[in-house]
Structure formats: C-alpha cells, structure tokens
Scaffold this motif. Sequence first.
Motif, PDB file in Angstrom:
ATOM      1  N   THR A 146       0.832  -1.176   0.115  1.00  0.00           N
ATOM      2  CA  THR A 146       0.195  -0.057   0.077  1.00  0.00           C
ATOM      3  C   THR A 146       1.242   1.010   0.024  1.00  0.00           C
ATOM      4  O   THR A 146       0.346   2.363  -0.187  1.00  0.00           O
ATOM      5  CB  THR A 146      -0.566  -0.057   0.838  1.00  0.00           C
ATOM      6  N   GLY A 147       2.407   0.948   0.574  1.00  0.00           N
ATOM      7  CA  GLY A 147       2.543   2.276   0.421  1.00  0.00           C
ATOM      8  C   GLY A 147       3.596   2.572  -0.851  1.00  0.00           C
ATOM      9  O   GLY A 147       3.241   4.034  -1.014  1.00  0.00           O
ATOM     10  N   LYS A 148       3.950   1.145  -1.338  1.00  0.00           N
ATOM     11  CA  LYS A 148       4.683   1.382  -3.088  1.00  0.00           C
ATOM     12  C   LYS A 148       2.889   2.350  -3.382  1.00  0.00           C
ATOM     13  O   LYS A 148       3.055   3.149  -4.695  1.00  0.00           O
ATOM     14  CB  LYS A 148       4.926   0.526  -3.692  1.00  0.00           C
ATOM     15  N   LEU A 181      -6.094  -3.326   3.339  1.00  0.00           N
ATOM     16  CA  LEU A 181      -6.158  -1.871   3.470  1.00  0.00           C
ATOM     17  C   LEU A 181      -6.304  -1.407   4.915  1.00  0.00           C
ATOM     18  O   LEU A 181      -6.130  -0.185   4.920  1.00  0.00           O
ATOM     19  CB  LEU A 181      -7.850  -1.391   2.878  1.00  0.00           C
ATOM     20  N   ASP A 182      -6.078  -1.953   6.161  1.00  0.00           N
ATOM     21  CA  ASP A 182      -5.981  -1.697   6.849  1.00  0.00           C
ATOM     22  C   ASP A 182      -4.459  -1.543   8.035  1.00  0.00           C
ATOM     23  O   ASP A 182      -4.717  -2.634   8.890  1.00  0.00           O
ATOM     24  CB  ASP A 182      -7.104  -2.986   8.305  1.00  0.00           C
ATOM     25  N   GLY A 194       9.798   5.799  13.552  1.00  0.00           N
ATOM     26  CA  GLY A 194       9.773   6.404  12.133  1.00  0.00           C
ATOM     27  C   GLY A 194      10.036   6.132  10.990  1.00  0.00           C
ATOM     28  O   GLY A 194       8.301   6.126  11.198  1.00  0.00           O
ATOM     29  N   PRO A 195      10.735   6.024  10.049  1.00  0.00           N
ATOM     30  CA  PRO A 195      10.309   6.302   8.652  1.00  0.00           C
ATOM     31  C   PRO A 195       8.983   5.841   8.153  1.00  0.00           C
ATOM     32  O   PRO A 195       8.020   5.972   7.455  1.00  0.00           O
ATOM     33  CB  PRO A 195      11.411   6.043   7.766  1.00  0.00           C
ATOM     34  N   ILE A 196       8.858   3.964   8.175  1.00  0.00           N
ATOM     35  CA  ILE A 196       7.608   3.135   8.530  1.00  0.00           C
ATOM     36  C   ILE A 196       6.450   4.080   8.889  1.00  0.00           C
ATOM     37  O   ILE A 196       5.270   3.931   8.176  1.00  0.00           O
ATOM     38  CB  ILE A 196       7.778   1.984   8.760  1.00  0.00           C
ATOM     39  N   ARG A 197       6.472   4.291  10.143  1.00  0.00           N
ATOM     40  CA  ARG A 197       5.404   4.632  10.488  1.00  0.00           C
ATOM     41  C   ARG A 197       5.251   6.121   9.987  1.00  0.00           C
ATOM     42  O   ARG A 197       3.657   6.205   9.550  1.00  0.00           O
ATOM     43  CB  ARG A 197       5.455   4.656  12.170  1.00  0.00           C
ATOM     44  N   ASN A 198       5.462   7.312   9.595  1.00  0.00           N
ATOM     45  CA  ASN A 198       5.472   8.115   8.798  1.00  0.00           C
ATOM     46  C   ASN A 198       4.929   8.019   7.651  1.00  0.00           C
ATOM     47  O   ASN A 198       4.063   8.882   7.386  1.00  0.00           O
ATOM     48  CB  ASN A 198       6.832   9.035   9.005  1.00  0.00           C
ATOM     49  N   VAL A 203      -0.325   6.915   4.494  1.00  0.00           N
ATOM     50  CA  VAL A 203      -0.645   5.830   3.087  1.00  0.00           C
ATOM     51  C   VAL A 203      -2.733   5.510   4.042  1.00  0.00           C
ATOM     52  O   VAL A 203      -3.588   5.506   3.111  1.00  0.00           O
ATOM     53  CB  VAL A 203      -0.119   4.713   3.324  1.00  0.00           C
ATOM     54  N   VAL A 204      -2.571   5.642   5.339  1.00  0.00           N
ATOM     55  CA  VAL A 204      -4.110   5.921   6.417  1.00  0.00           C
ATOM     56  C   VAL A 204      -4.825   6.517   5.733  1.00  0.00           C
ATOM     57  O   VAL A 204      -6.041   6.433   4.669  1.00  0.00           O
ATOM     58  CB  VAL A 204      -3.423   5.812   7.761  1.00  0.00           C
ATOM     59  N   ALA A 205      -3.846   7.887   5.551  1.00  0.00           N
ATOM     60  CA  ALA A 205      -5.345   9.320   5.363  1.00  0.00           C
ATOM     61  C   ALA A 205      -5.670   9.369   3.689  1.00  0.00           C
ATOM     62  O   ALA A 205      -6.679   8.807   3.861  1.00  0.00           O
ATOM     63  CB  ALA A 205      -4.016  10.358   5.235  1.00  0.00           C
ATOM     64  N   LEU A 206      -4.931   8.588   2.069  1.00  0.00           N
ATOM     65  CA  LEU A 206      -4.722   8.772   1.410  1.00  0.00           C
ATOM     66  C   LEU A 206      -5.948   7.367   1.847  1.00  0.00           C
ATOM     67  O   LEU A 206      -7.072   7.497   0.834  1.00  0.00           O
ATOM     68  CB  LEU A 206      -3.672   8.150   1.075  1.00  0.00           C
ATOM     69  N   LEU A 207      -6.040   6.066   1.492  1.00  0.00           N
ATOM     70  CA  LEU A 207      -7.592   4.959   1.822  1.00  0.00           C
ATOM     71  C   LEU A 207      -8.363   5.576   2.197  1.00  0.00           C
ATOM     72  O   LEU A 207      -9.352   5.162   1.871  1.00  0.00           O
ATOM     73  CB  LEU A 207      -6.602   4.023   2.037  1.00  0.00           C
TER      74      LEU A 207
END
Length: 347
Positions: A146-148, A181-182, A194-198, A203-207
């Motif tokens: 989902t990040g990609k 998607l969760d 860290g960066p994954i979290r940021n 991603v959450v906001a977009l979805l």
Amino acid sequence: MEVVDKVIVVVNEDRTADEERWPAQARDARLHFVSGKGGTGKTTVAAALALTLASQGKKVLLVECEERQAVAQLFDVPPLPPTDTQLVGMDGGGSVWALALEIEHALLEYLDMFYNLGFAGRAIKRVGAIDFVTTVAPGLKDVLVTGKIKERVIATDKGGGRTYDAIVVDSPPTGRIGSFLDVTSAMRDLAKSGPIRNQSEGVVALLHSPDTVVHLCTLLEAMPIQETVEAVAELREKDLRVGTIIVNRANPPYLPEDQTDAIAEGRIDSAGVASSLADAGIRLSEDDLAGLLTETIDYAARLQAQHIARAELDEVDVAQLELPTVENGVDLGALYELSAVLKRAGA
Ligand SMILES: Nc1ncnc2c1ncn2[C@@H]1O[C@H](COP(=O)(O)OP(=O)(O)OP(=O)(O)O)[C@@H](O)[C@H]1O
Ligand SMILES: [Mg+2]
C-alpha cells in the motif's frame, strides 16, 4: 397544422440511472481497488476499468500486487518488470501503464530509502526477502504494497503535475481486502516510530480519503455474493469507501421469469416444446428431446439460484453494475468490449 399522432418512445435498454451504477464517489476517486472472491474477475475488471479511464484521455496505472503476472498474460505481453511500463497508448492521449509489484523489490527499495541495510539487510540476505516479510515481519508486506501504491498516487513528473490521473489496483481477494487496507492495525504490530510509521500515516489518510474507492466483483452465485456482502460490511466498518458492486458474467435469462419456478420443478410441457421445435423445422429423437428438457430444467434451477443471489445483493445499499459474459475467453478485444460497458455505466 400537422397533427402528430405517433409518439416514438425511446426506451433506453438499460434503464438504471448511471448514478445507481457508478456513484459520484467512484467518479471522484483517483485510486480504485478492485477486489472480489477468487476467480470472479478482479484482474479482468481492473484491466477493463483502466482502459475505460484511459479512453477519457487519462494516464492510468494498472497495479498488480499478487506477483502472478496476470496482467501480462491478459494483455499478452512478456512478464512485466516491477517498474512502470506502458501497455496501451490511445488516440485521445490516454494511456494504460502497468506495474507488477514484487515484494522483494519493494522491500529492498524501501530499505534502501531509509536504512543502510544493517541488521535488516543481513537478515534479508540470510532468509530471503519473502521469508523475511512473512516470518520476521508479517504485516509488513501489505504495508509495503500500500505504501508503494501511495507513492505512485502522489508521484509527480518533471513539470510538477501528477504522473497519473488514475490508479487501478488488481487487489487481493475479499477474504484479505479488509486487512490489506487496514494499515492502521498492521502498524500497531510493527514500528512504533520511524520512517515506516510516518509513511504509513500518509497511506492511512489516502485510503480513507474521497480519492479512494473499493469496487467488488461478484458472480451471481451464493458464495461470491456472501463474500461480497461481508466485504461491504467489513470495509464500511473500517471507514473505507465502497464504490460499486460489479456483477460479472451476468447474462439475460433465456426463460420467461414467470415460468422459471415451474420449469425448475420439472413442470414442463414436453409435447408443446416438441411441436414448437417441429414448427421451427427441428425434429429431435425422443432421447434428444429428453436431454434438452433436462438441460432446461437444470438451467431454470440455476436461474432460481441467481434470483435468490440477486435478492441478497439488493439488500446491500451499494451501486451495482453488470458485465456480460464474453464468448471465447477474455482477449484484448473482449477487454475493450467490457470497458465500453463500464463507460456506458458512467465509469
Ligand atoms: N465477463 C467475462 N466473460 C467471460 N469470461 C470472463 C469474464 N470475466 C472473467 N472471465 C474469465 O474468468 C476467469 C477469471 O477471471 P479473472 O482472472 O479476471 O478473475 P480473478 O478474480 O482475477 O481471479 P484470481 O482470484 O485467480 O486472481 C478468467 O479465465 C477470465 O478470462
Ligand atoms: Mg486475478
């Protein structure tokens, strides 16, 4: 004065309003996920939708995330690399590009971006990327995918404009789409900071934004319908927008609706059928006639099951649209046919 004594009524063969088939939130979205039970037509519908959007002059990215090269097979091209590749260019300027996501590539790219491949890099080398994400960090796979996808959604070209006008994702099946998607829940088990979290927060906001919708493919059969109904409930519970339910391979019934029940129960006027066939110049042996009647009874029973399935679907408050069965398999020509049906429905 001439009196007009005949009024020609033009009846639209498809009477359902576009809004009921392709709702405003689907029209407004840029990121379309296409899910559904296995084998219901996710890949086919995702590809057809990408063509529809491209026919409007859009630059569209068709993303495949199950590492099966289904898109390449469908478009009859060699296996696709894990980088954007143009598939189709259209006269109106629109185009379809494909991206076959590979988890290993996404992971290495990701780690490359943020880390100097210390412990994680050694672990990956030792167990392999696939095992790393499935055993060492389960949940990371979906977050990476989902990040990609988000990265492609927000990508800009040299002029500063968006690289893609729309992105269509051939998504995991209904059984997995909710957890896929969760991202919020997945992150709870992963990095606390860290960066994954940021990245994940974006991603959450977009979805969950109006930019994103999830479409669900189904067939008019009990199991896929049940999964569709459950998926709608799950997605809504997670505050994700459901676009439309695509009833794939829906064909007009060959039997009159008011006779279906009787025929399914075996009440069929065999002498009447035989004489109608004879009137049409078709003479059948007794065996062939019996075979034909049995087939008709089976078909009526299938139609009955479809009526029940459809009634269940109508209980769900989601737009629906139907795609016909194409004969002789889905090739590029058939994809364009299905794409035209989507376009007529307002996609
Ligand atoms: N409208 C249609 N008419 C005829 N055949 C179809 C139609 N839609 C899909 N098919 C065929 O049904 C099969 C399943 O379709 P598809 O691969 O798109 O489903 P899927 O949901 O992506 O499957 P999987 O879960 O395996 O990824 C394929 O052989 C495809 O060609
Ligand atoms: Mg598929």
